[in-house]
Design an enzyme around this catalytic site. Structure first.
Site, PDB file in Angstrom:
ATOM      1  N   HIS A   1       0.853  -1.184   0.000  1.00  0.00           N
ATOM      2  CA  HIS A   1       0.000   0.000   0.000  1.00  0.00           C
ATOM      3  C   HIS A   1       0.890   1.235   0.000  1.00  0.00           C
ATOM      4  O   HIS A   1       1.973   1.221   0.580  1.00  0.00           O
ATOM      5  CB  HIS A   1      -0.914   0.005   1.237  1.00  0.00           C
ATOM      6  CG  HIS A   1      -2.040   0.980   1.150  1.00  0.00           C
ATOM      7  ND1 HIS A   1      -1.886   2.309   1.499  1.00  0.00           N
ATOM      8  CD2 HIS A   1      -3.326   0.836   0.757  1.00  0.00           C
ATOM      9  CE1 HIS A   1      -3.041   2.927   1.325  1.00  0.00           C
ATOM     10  NE2 HIS A   1      -3.926   2.064   0.873  1.00  0.00           N
TER      11      HIS A   1
ATOM     12  N   ASP B   1      -7.998  -4.678  -0.050  1.00  0.00           N
ATOM     13  CA  ASP B   1      -8.546  -5.280  -1.263  1.00  0.00           C
ATOM     14  C   ASP B   1      -8.384  -6.800  -1.295  1.00  0.00           C
ATOM     15  O   ASP B   1      -9.025  -7.478  -2.094  1.00  0.00           O
ATOM     16  CB  ASP B   1      -7.854  -4.684  -2.497  1.00  0.00           C
ATOM     17  CG  ASP B   1      -8.043  -3.186  -2.598  1.00  0.00           C
ATOM     18  OD1 ASP B   1      -9.207  -2.756  -2.555  1.00  0.00           O
ATOM     19  OD2 ASP B   1      -7.052  -2.455  -2.713  1.00  0.00           O
TER      20      ASP B   1
END
Length: 432
Positions: A308, A366
């Site tokens: 991320h 996700d």
């Protein structure tokens, strides 16, 4: 936030600048460079604005190194466990959790704004059946400016509040209708006796010909997904909403722009990419093969759902969704769901692999959300639309905060120009 001291910069040619340093309630201190050009004739250069604070905000805080996400000071894990989406929305909008009366009134006010103007149906019918739901959502949300023209007065606090409630209330209806249109089924109207997530599931899957009951476990899981996606500091789509809103544009235009930004595969489309990756891997025994490919610089394969921009630790939202995935799949009788088995084994191996640990490639939000949504029967092309639905709360809260910020100016980034210097125009007949 307070100004605590300053930093003095010196450079070649006797350049000097004294810049204030600000300190927030959490996070690193910030050097205020607004006076830099006036003092030195120079700007800062920061592609992607990864080292630049574009605004003051009291809504969301991320500590990427520690893996912490706070909404108005509350940890995301605690809100996901103990709260619900509309209560969390109230918190994000107003800064505090509601009391009993405030909560009931807020739920009532959102619930009674869920219907769309009947003429909006004609807008849907102007699209091809196979149009992506995000394309429909961008168009319909932008068109709301034509139906609620009184909300264009962004200087009026009452109109801002009404626009805020309308956006949060109508987004599930818009998203569900985008899905219904794509499969050729009749639009299902919202029901005021259902909860927020429950109502969305009903509009997605009910038909006029028979009764449809929403499973409370699935409604709770989706509600939790909404909470986890509600806001996330100044990401690309939130920054887009603020940038468009800084011009004085309507909130509907700003949110439509945010949806367009979210649509990008590097932002909101990542959970769809995770499901496609798990499909490609196919079985648990092929995981070592794909891990090797992920490490090969010459192989285009990438391990989706890991890493991320902000988090350099385990994304706290991923831990919540991992638990939700187990609950949802057990309810649906899919305990041995192959995608979940691959995901868990992939996570286990990757977290023990020095290659991924050194690069701080931990699972992000996700990684499990797409598995949950697919198990619920939601097609992959709707994943980003659901993300947009949830993030609308954060977008509209950030827009409201920006409108009340006395330091807010129209967004106008500068640039490092690398093109030709000034040169004379050459007549056509004299050009080589």
């Amino acid at each position: 936030m307070s100004e605590t001291n300053s930093v003095r910069l010196t450079g070649p040619g006797g350049i000097e600048a004294e810049l204030p340093i600000h300190e927030g309630t959490l996070g690193p201190r910030v050097m205020d460079v607004r006076r830099l050009y006036a003092q030195t004739g120079m700007f800062t250069y920061d592609p992607g604005f990864t080292a630049t604070a574009s605004c003051r905000s009291s809504i969301t805080y991320i500590d990427g190194d520690a893996g912490i996400l706070l909404y108005r000071g509350y940890r995301i894990e605690e809100l996901a466990e103990k709260s619900d989406f509309l209560e969390t929305a109230y918190l994000i909008l107003y800064g505090d959790l509601p009391n009993g009366a405030q909560r009931l009134k807020f739920i009532h006010d959102i619930t009674y704004h869920t219907m769309l103007h009947e003429q909006v149906q004609f807008l849907f019918r102007g699209f091809r059946r196979d149009a992506h739901p995000m394309a429909l959502m961008i168009a319909v949300v932008g068109a709301l400016s034509a139906f609620y023209y009184e909300d264009l007065d962004v200087e009026d606090p009452h109109h801002r509040m009404v626009a805020t409630y309308r956006m949060i209330a109508k987004m599930p209806t818009i998203a569900a209708w985008a899905y219904k249109y794509s499969i050729g089924q009749p639009f299902v109207y919202p029901r005021n006796d259902l909860g927020y997530a429950e109502n969305f599931i009903h509009m997605m899957f009910a038909t006029p010909c028979e009764e449809y009951r929403v499973d409370p476990v699935l409604a709770k899981a989706l509600d939790r997904i909404f909470i986890l996606h509600a806001d996330h500091e100044q990401n690309a789509s939130t920054s887009t909403v603020r940038l468009v809103g800084s011009t004085g544009a309507s909130p509907y235009a700003a949110i439509a722009a945010g949806i367009a930004s979210l649509w990008g595969p590097a932002h909101g489309g990542a959970n769809e990419a995770v499901v496609l990756m798990l499909d490609e891997i196919g079985t648990v025994d092929r995981i070592p093969e794909f891990l090797a490919r992920a490490k090969d610089r010459n192989d285009p394969f990438r391990l989706m759902g890991f890493g991320h921009r902000v988090y350099k630790n385990y994304d706290p939202r991923a831990a919540v969704l991992k638990q939700s995935a187990d609950e949802v799949l057990a309810t649906l009788g899919q305990k041995n769901n192959p995608k979940l088995q691959i995901a868990k084994e992939l996570e286990k191996i990757a977290l023990e692999d020095e290659y991924f640990r050194e690069r701080k490639l931990f699972p992000n939000v996700d990684f499990y959300s797409g598995i949950i949504l697919e198990a619920m029967g939601i097609p992959t092309k709707m994943f980003t639309a659901i993300f947009a639905l949830a993030r609308t709360v954060g977008w509209i809260a950030q827009w409201n905060e920006m409108m009340l910020d006395p330091e807010q100016k129209i967004g106008r980034p500068r640039q490092l120009y690398v093109g030709p210097k000034e040169r004379p125009f050459v007549p056509l007949e004299q050009r080589p």
